[in-house]
Design a protein around this motif. Sequence first.
Motif, mmCIF file in Angstrom:
data_model
loop_
_atom_site.group_PDB
_atom_site.id
_atom_site.type_symbol
_atom_site.label_atom_id
_atom_site.label_comp_id
_atom_site.label_asym_id
_atom_site.label_seq_id
_atom_site.Cartn_x
_atom_site.Cartn_y
_atom_site.Cartn_z
ATOM 1 N N ALA A 167 0.812 -1.211 0.000
ATOM 2 C CA ALA A 167 0.000 0.000 0.000
ATOM 3 C C ALA A 167 0.848 1.265 0.000
ATOM 4 C CB ALA A 167 -0.930 0.010 1.208
ATOM 5 N N THR A 180 4.096 -0.577 4.112
ATOM 6 C CA THR A 180 2.731 -0.908 4.542
ATOM 7 C C THR A 180 2.135 -1.917 3.576
ATOM 8 O OG1 THR A 180 2.431 1.266 5.539
ATOM 9 C CG2 THR A 180 0.450 -0.003 5.062
ATOM 10 N N LEU A 182 -1.191 -4.481 2.723
ATOM 11 C CA LEU A 182 -2.599 -4.817 2.945
ATOM 12 C C LEU A 182 -2.821 -6.273 2.566
ATOM 13 C CD1 LEU A 182 -4.544 -1.706 1.576
ATOM 14 C CD2 LEU A 182 -4.145 -2.334 3.963
ATOM 15 N N ARG A 191 -3.745 -4.758 7.945
ATOM 16 C CA ARG A 191 -2.727 -3.789 7.520
ATOM 17 C C ARG A 191 -1.483 -4.021 8.352
ATOM 18 N NH1 ARG A 191 -1.944 2.370 7.881
ATOM 19 N NH2 ARG A 191 -3.501 2.345 9.540
ATOM 20 N N PRO A 215 -7.507 0.424 6.526
ATOM 21 C CA PRO A 215 -7.965 1.744 6.063
ATOM 22 C C PRO A 215 -9.456 1.938 6.321
ATOM 23 C CG PRO A 215 -6.619 0.663 4.398
ATOM 24 C CD PRO A 215 -6.880 -0.358 5.444
ATOM 25 N N LYS A 217 -13.220 3.393 5.707
ATOM 26 C CA LYS A 217 -14.038 3.603 4.510
ATOM 27 C C LYS A 217 -14.387 5.079 4.391
ATOM 28 C CE LYS A 217 -18.231 1.957 4.401
ATOM 29 N NZ LYS A 217 -19.347 0.988 4.307
#
Length: 337
Positions: A167, A180, A182, A191, A215, A217
């Motif tokens: 990510a 990072t 995901l 994550r 993350p 929404k």
Amino acid sequence: MARRSAVGHGRGTAVVDDESAPGMRAFDPSADPWRASETGRGRGRGGPRPGRWGGSGGRWWIWVGRAVLWALIVVILVNGIRAPFERFTESGGTQAPTGPSQARGTGFPTSAAGAFALQFANVYLNYDQQNAAAREAQLRTFIPDSADGQFGWNGLGELRVQSVHVAGVDARDANNGVVTVLARTQDRWLRLAVPVYAKDGALVIKARPALLPPPAKATLPQSGLQERDTALEGELAPVLGTFFKAYASSDQATLARFAERGAIAGLGDSVTFVQVREVNAPRGDAGERTVTATVAWQVPGNAGGAELEQTYELDMVKKGTAWYVRDIRGTTEPGAS
């Protein structure tokens, strides 16, 4: 006494034959062409001046040309020296490249670190107590030699991830960065922050990773609703129905009738056209409009009549009484149709 011509022999060859001294020759000053120009000094203001070139412009233009040439050479030398010096000072005295594979300003190899962390996460996030030894052997290629072989896992239970993606990369300096990652399990997103150390092209997972919240929404902004041209929507619905049927099968003969410019490739029977469910046409120019259309497809191989509704954005142009498709693409408008 006879005088021999100096033409073609140069300045020092003008001589006379001395009859009183046979075999001896004396230099005749009057035969010197340079002296002749000096003696003619008083014949007029326009006569040639001694020791000067008589051509147009004199030596003045020669000195101007030399000055311009030297000025150009100085400019080239100054720029040639200044450019590498500025690059050296901007980079802090280092020669590290700043291409796409490195974070600008740090020299950290972001692309290589991201790929390395991705491979590591595929091993780290998949474990099974029945295959603990195999997992440890794979992890050893990523972690320091002194680290725990299971890198924090206690050897119990199991975990499976379906997909893993990079990510982003946070480059802290030339040697340290955090990648990072995901990952998707069957029912949730994970994550993972993976610390990577880089040195001379070599990479290692510097410390144990850390799980972070997935993350959030995002909430879409409230966009203003455009006034719809319902008359045009009704006019375009059958036109787009024929167009999307040909678009699904890549019927080039039909698509050519709708193309305003160039060729439209189509989907090559990867889907089957079902119906144009909705057309949204905002008010605007009578001869040119950008509209959205929601189309229902059936995907071959899906049993039970499964359908997918998808939304397209089309640039439409009117010529005479017919509408043509200039461009077709996906839309970014959430409530387009």
